[in-house]
Scaffold this active site. Structure first.
Site, short mmCIF file in Angstrom:
data_model
loop_
_atom_site.label_atom_id
_atom_site.label_comp_id
_atom_site.label_asym_id
_atom_site.label_seq_id
_atom_site.Cartn_x
_atom_site.Cartn_y
_atom_site.Cartn_z
N GLU A 1 7.62 -22.00 7.71
CA GLU A 1 7.94 -21.30 8.83
C GLU A 1 8.90 -21.96 9.83
O GLU A 1 9.34 -21.07 10.59
CB GLU A 1 6.54 -20.84 9.61
CG GLU A 1 5.99 -21.90 10.42
CD GLU A 1 5.04 -21.54 11.62
OE1 GLU A 1 5.13 -21.91 12.84
OE2 GLU A 1 4.21 -20.92 10.85
N GLU B 1 1.04 -1.33 -0.08
CA GLU B 1 -0.02 -0.10 -0.05
C GLU B 1 0.85 1.50 0.03
O GLU B 1 0.23 2.35 -0.30
CB GLU B 1 -0.84 0.06 1.35
CG GLU B 1 -2.13 -0.89 1.10
CD GLU B 1 -3.00 -0.76 0.00
OE1 GLU B 1 -3.29 0.50 -0.27
OE2 GLU B 1 -3.80 -1.59 -0.44
#
EC number: 4.2.1.126
Length: 298
Positions: free
Chosen positions: A114, A83
């Site tokens: 992960e 953004e």
């Protein structure tokens, strides 16, 4: 830290019977728990402010802001990073989001990603991490190997590092130079840290990137004066920004924007200082792009 001892893995008594209540009551329980998140973030505001100052100092010196996470944490980092270019007109590489498992993991679970310490280090190497950069490790549990290894590697290079987690004393918190640890308690659905912990992380990331952009002169008053007009809505927003900043009408705002190739900052200075586009841009450049400095010092 053992998984069963983590706050984010605890059982929430408020939702112990949530599978037996009405839909409305279900929503009330979830909403009541969500209300506890902003106060948790409020308690760590000094830590967030310290991180913003460090991030700004590094970025001002040519560094980047790098988010590193797995699962929901990684996706939130990517969301925040993506953004920044349209909202603040920065280059896409200034704020970077990395997720364990790569782009595929944005929409799909990647088994074991992960847990890969090597993955965290390699992902940072692949973007040519340097000592000028800031690495923000994000992990609700605070124990994600991908994130911990990335933070360790970053510190070895001399990077400034920030760790965001929701468990006090976690490995992420102790590995990073700066720790931001909003304690949101047990989740409505036990262990579902995409809920309250994810909301807390999103609030923190909002502050980190927004704080960086404000301190970098990308905001005048509360207006996003470096917004890039990529669609009709943003074209209209640009006009409104110039109007609000200067008090001119829509026609004057549009004329100024056209004259300066739709750069809000330049248009604002043109109107307020009665300058042509070239001179307005020159003065902005002389003051590092800060409208406030142009107005206050001239």
């Amino acid at each position: 830290m053992q998984l069963e001892k983590m706050i984010t893995e605890g059982s929430n008594t408020a939702s112990a019977e949530i599978d037996r209540v009405s839909t409305l009551e279900m929503c009330r329980i979830i909403n009541d728990e969500d209300k506890t998140v902003p106060p948790a973030v409020d308690r760590v505001l000094p830590d967030i402010a310290a991180a913003i100052d460090v991030i700004h100092a590094q970025v001002s010196g040519g560094g980047r802001l790098i988010y590193l996470g797995a699962g929901t944490s990684g996706r939130l980092g990517i969301l925040d990073a993506s953004e920044c270019p349209p909202t603040y007109g920065v280059k896409p590489g200034l704020v970077v989001g990395l997720i364990a498992g790569g782009e595929y993991a944005i929409q799909h679970a990647v088994e074991g990603a992960e847990d890969s310490r090597e993955g965290g280090v390699n992902d940072l190497k692949n973007i040519n991490l340097t000592a000028q950069d800031v690495v923000v490790g994000i992990a609700a549990s605070g124990r994600t190997p991908y994130v911990i290894a990335g933070l360790e590697y970053a510190r070895q290079l001399g990077c400034r590092t920030v760790g965001i987690s929701c468990n006090p004393g976690s490995a992420v918190s102790t590995t990073a130079e700066f720790a931001i640890t909003p304690i949101v308690g047990a989740e409505v659905v036990t262990g579902s840290s995409r809920m309250k912990a994810g909301t807390a992380q999103k609030l923190v990331l909002n502050m980190l990137s927004t704080g960086l952009m404000i301190k970098s002169g990308k905001v005048f008053g509360n207006l996003m004066v470096d917004v890039v007009a990529t669609n009709e809505k943003l074209h209209v927003r640009q006009v409104n920004i110039v109007k609000n900043a200067t008090g001119c009408n829509a026609e004057q705002a549009e004329a100024a924007l056209i004259a300066c190739e739709r750069n809000c900052k330049t248009a604002i200075v043109m109107v307020l200082k009665n300058l042509d586009a070239a001179e307005a841009k020159k003065r902005l450049d002389q003051h590092g792009g800060f409208i406030r400095q142009v107005l206050d010092k001239e």
